[in-house]
Design an enzyme around this catalytic site. Structure first.
Site, PDB file in Angstrom:
ATOM      1  N   HIS A  58      62.840 -61.348  -8.268  1.00 25.83           N
ATOM      2  CA  HIS A  58      62.247 -60.593  -7.147  1.00 25.83           C
ATOM      3  C   HIS A  58      63.323 -59.999  -6.242  1.00 25.83           C
ATOM      4  CE1 HIS A  58      58.510 -60.518  -4.384  1.00 25.83           C
ATOM      5  NE2 HIS A  58      59.339 -59.569  -4.032  1.00 25.83           N
ATOM      6  N   LEU A  61      65.886 -53.233  -4.852  1.00 23.82           N
ATOM      7  CA  LEU A  61      67.181 -52.531  -4.951  1.00 23.82           C
ATOM      8  C   LEU A  61      67.160 -51.185  -4.246  1.00 23.82           C
ATOM      9  CD1 LEU A  61      68.234 -53.416  -8.600  1.00 23.82           C
ATOM     10  CD2 LEU A  61      69.006 -54.451  -6.462  1.00 23.82           C
ATOM     11  N   ARG A  62      65.961 -50.755  -3.835  1.00 24.90           N
ATOM     12  CA  ARG A  62      65.808 -49.565  -2.969  1.00 24.90           C
ATOM     13  C   ARG A  62      66.184 -48.227  -3.611  1.00 24.90           C
ATOM     14  NH1 ARG A  62      62.508 -52.501  -0.377  1.00 24.90           N
ATOM     15  NH2 ARG A  62      63.241 -53.626   1.457  1.00 24.90           N
ATOM     16  N   HIS A 177      51.358 -60.070  -5.224  1.00 23.98           N
ATOM     17  CA  HIS A 177      51.750 -60.270  -3.823  1.00 23.98           C
ATOM     18  C   HIS A 177      50.465 -60.694  -3.106  1.00 23.98           C
ATOM     19  CE1 HIS A 177      53.903 -58.758   0.008  1.00 23.98           C
ATOM     20  NE2 HIS A 177      52.774 -59.348   0.390  1.00 23.98           N
ATOM     21  N   HIS A 229      56.451 -65.086  -4.117  1.00 17.26           N
ATOM     22  CA  HIS A 229      56.781 -65.661  -2.799  1.00 17.26           C
ATOM     23  C   HIS A 229      55.647 -66.462  -2.117  1.00 17.26           C
ATOM     24  CE1 HIS A 229      54.921 -61.848  -1.774  1.00 17.26           C
ATOM     25  NE2 HIS A 229      56.025 -61.147  -1.762  1.00 17.26           N
ATOM     26  N   ASN A 275      57.299 -60.533   4.918  1.00 15.73           N
ATOM     27  CA  ASN A 275      55.953 -60.730   4.362  1.00 15.73           C
ATOM     28  C   ASN A 275      56.041 -61.421   3.005  1.00 15.73           C
ATOM     29  OD1 ASN A 275      54.795 -59.396   6.498  1.00 15.73           O
ATOM     30  ND2 ASN A 275      54.623 -57.445   5.423  1.00 15.73           N
ATOM     31  N   ASP A 302      63.245 -62.376  -3.083  1.00 19.58           N
ATOM     32  CA  ASP A 302      62.612 -61.295  -2.311  1.00 19.58           C
ATOM     33  C   ASP A 302      63.666 -60.556  -1.482  1.00 19.58           C
ATOM     34  OD1 ASP A 302      60.780 -59.525  -1.305  1.00 19.58           O
ATOM     35  OD2 ASP A 302      59.679 -60.986  -0.104  1.00 19.58           O
TER      36      ASP A 302
HETATM   37  O1  DOR Z   1      59.047 -58.779   3.593  1.00 16.56           O
HETATM   38  C1  DOR Z   1      58.900 -58.109   2.585  1.00 16.56           C
HETATM   39  N1  DOR Z   1      59.654 -57.030   2.353  1.00 16.56           N
HETATM   40  N2  DOR Z   1      57.947 -58.458   1.719  1.00 16.56           N
HETATM   41  C2  DOR Z   1      57.620 -57.666   0.681  1.00 16.56           C
HETATM   42  O2  DOR Z   1      56.779 -58.028  -0.081  1.00 16.56           O
HETATM   43  C3  DOR Z   1      58.297 -56.357   0.490  1.00 16.56           C
HETATM   44  C4  DOR Z   1      59.629 -56.397   1.090  1.00 16.56           C
HETATM   45  C5  DOR Z   1      60.270 -55.034   1.187  1.00 16.56           C
HETATM   46  O3  DOR Z   1      60.200 -54.266   0.222  1.00 16.56           O
HETATM   47  O4  DOR Z   1      60.909 -54.758   2.203  1.00 16.56           O
END
Ligand code: DOR
Length: 428
Positions: A58, A61-62, A177, A229, A275, A302
């Site tokens: 999890h 990588l953006r 999720h 998570h 989250n 995460d």
């Molecule tokens: O806190 C979180 N950030 N939970 C997620 O499920 C997505 C993640 C994000 O992509 O920033």
């Protein structure tokens, strides 16, 4: 044919047990395990653990779309420094990984990175929950984990359709999720601290409703569901009960959910916004118990990089998420192994061969044995260090552990027989 590499003087720990041995690597594979081995090159493993490389199910990588926070290259470098030889890139990119062209591009860039990059595919187009993504085409590219992560797949009917379709795709896992978005409307755990701070909350029930429902759908369809998570005691109890009934469910927990509580939000520092949210001390204890008894199969980070300016907004306006790959192993050693919650071999199981099995990775997490692909990490289990957000390899700096003293650090990481991290330094 490459020259030989010997990893010398370590304690080898894998799913088959523990022994003191040198490990000889040639041509990307383990060719000998024994004592007094020699090679053209050597990595020192004295006073260290030699383990299969860690596997993170999890990671965000953006890339594409959020390169100011992380790229595939920087995220994979950070992961290698954290001991990971394989990571699974979540699909909430922009555009999302719901499309073969996007997935191919992620895999292509991952192929030249410092750890193996696998791509999770979206379950639904645009992660919008309305129509299934081309899961078969994504599976043909190697995708095994399908998830709309970042968003919950809300519709039970769509979840059932995805599970039924996934049955025809060998090794496919639908990962949820689990947060009911009609309940999880706030910014932190709903409880005593959210009331005190006046921050709208996200109740534990938001997670537990979805976990309960999806355990039922896993039973109905016979297709495995993986819960991303997990953070609440109730959710972990539901998974424990489902597993006891033989339902094919697996679960992961993130390091922040076994190390931090919602009390951290009293600082109003958005670094603690995530989250699902940081929960209560009782939930943290339940996550630890779930990791100890195997209800939770994997520690997954995460890893969620965000640009500094985004995390400088107010708690309510800042995006959720925190960095994870460079601190996960040390947090597991410091918060789970040292206090005796679980032995180091079990921590490594949750960080390596447990997640490798869920993702269907055969080249990672396996026993360190003759002919195995040499994806390995060497860990200093007693080394103490202080987290410095500015020194992490990620582009972003949003770690909640800045300044925290931790025990345990990666000394070397070996990817297909080649050192990608040596003495704590990543290859350039
Ligand atoms: O806190 C979180 N950030 N939970 C997620 O499920 C997505 C993640 C994000 O992509 O920033």
């Amino acid at each position: 044919m490459s020259d030989s590499l010997v990893i010398k003087g370590g304690r080898v720990i894998d799913a088959t047990g523990t022994r003191d041995a040198d490990v000889l690597v040639e041509g990307g594979h383990v060719t000998e395990i024994g004592t007094g081995l020699r090679g053209d090159r050597a990595l020192d493993a004295s006073d260290a653990i030699v383990a299969p490389g860690l596997v993170d199910l999890h990671v965000h990588l953006r890339e594409p779309g959020g390169e100011e926070a992380e790229t595939i290259e920087t995220g994979a470098r950070a992961a290698a420094l954290g001991g990971f030889t394989a990571i699974v890139a979540m699909p909430n990119t922009e555009p999302p990984q719901d499309d073969p062209a996007v997935v191919s591009s992620v895999l292509g860039k991952g192929a030249t990175s410092l750890c193996d990059v696998h791509a999770a595919g979206a379950i639904t187009i645009g992660r919008a929950g309305a129509a299934l993504a081309p899961m078969g085409e994504l599976h043909a590219l190697g995708v095994r984990i399908f998830t709309d992560d970042g968003a919950c797949l809300a519709s039970a009917g769509m979840m059932r359709a995805a599970l039924e379709y996934a049955r025809s795709l060998p090794g496919a896992v639908i990962a949820q999720h689990a947060e009911d978005e009609t309940l999880a409307t706030g910014h932190m755990h709903e409880g005593e601290w959210s009331s005190r701070l006046g921050i709208p909350g996200r109740p534990a029930a938001a997670e537990e409703l979805v976990v309960a429902r999806d355990c039922m759908l896993a039973e109905l369809t016979g297709t495995p569901v993986h819960f991303l998570h997990l953070s609440t005691a109730g959710a972990i109890d539901l998974v424990r009960a489902a597993k006891a009934r033989g339902i094919r469910v697996t679960a992961e927990a993130a390091p922040h959910h076994f190390t931090l509580t919602d009390a951290a939000c009293q600082s109003f520092d958005p670094c603690f916004k995530v989250n699902p949210p940081l929960r209560t001390a009782a939930d943290v204890a339940a996550v630890k118990a779930g990791l100890a008894d195997g209800t939770i199969d994997a520690i997954a980070t995460d890893h969620a990089p965000h640009p500094t300016e985004a995390k400088e907004r107010t708690f309510e306006e800042a995006p959720p998420g925190m960095l994870g790959v460079e601190t996960a192993l040390a947090l597991a050693i410091t918060e789970l192994v040292e206090p005796g919650v679980l032995p180091i071999a079990d921590a490594l199981a949750r960080l390596s061969w447990g997640p490798a099995a869920i993702a269907g990775l055969t080249d990672h997490g396996g026993p360190i044995a003759l002919d195995a692909v040499a994806n390995l990490c060497v860990i200093d289990p007693l080394l103490e260090w202080t987290v410095d957000a500015t020194k992490l390899a990620s582009r972003a700096h949003n770690t909640p552990y800045d300044g925290r003293r931790l025990t345990g650090r990666v000394r070397h990481t070996v990817l297909r027989g080649e050192p990608v991290v040596t003495d704590g330094e990543a290859r350039r």
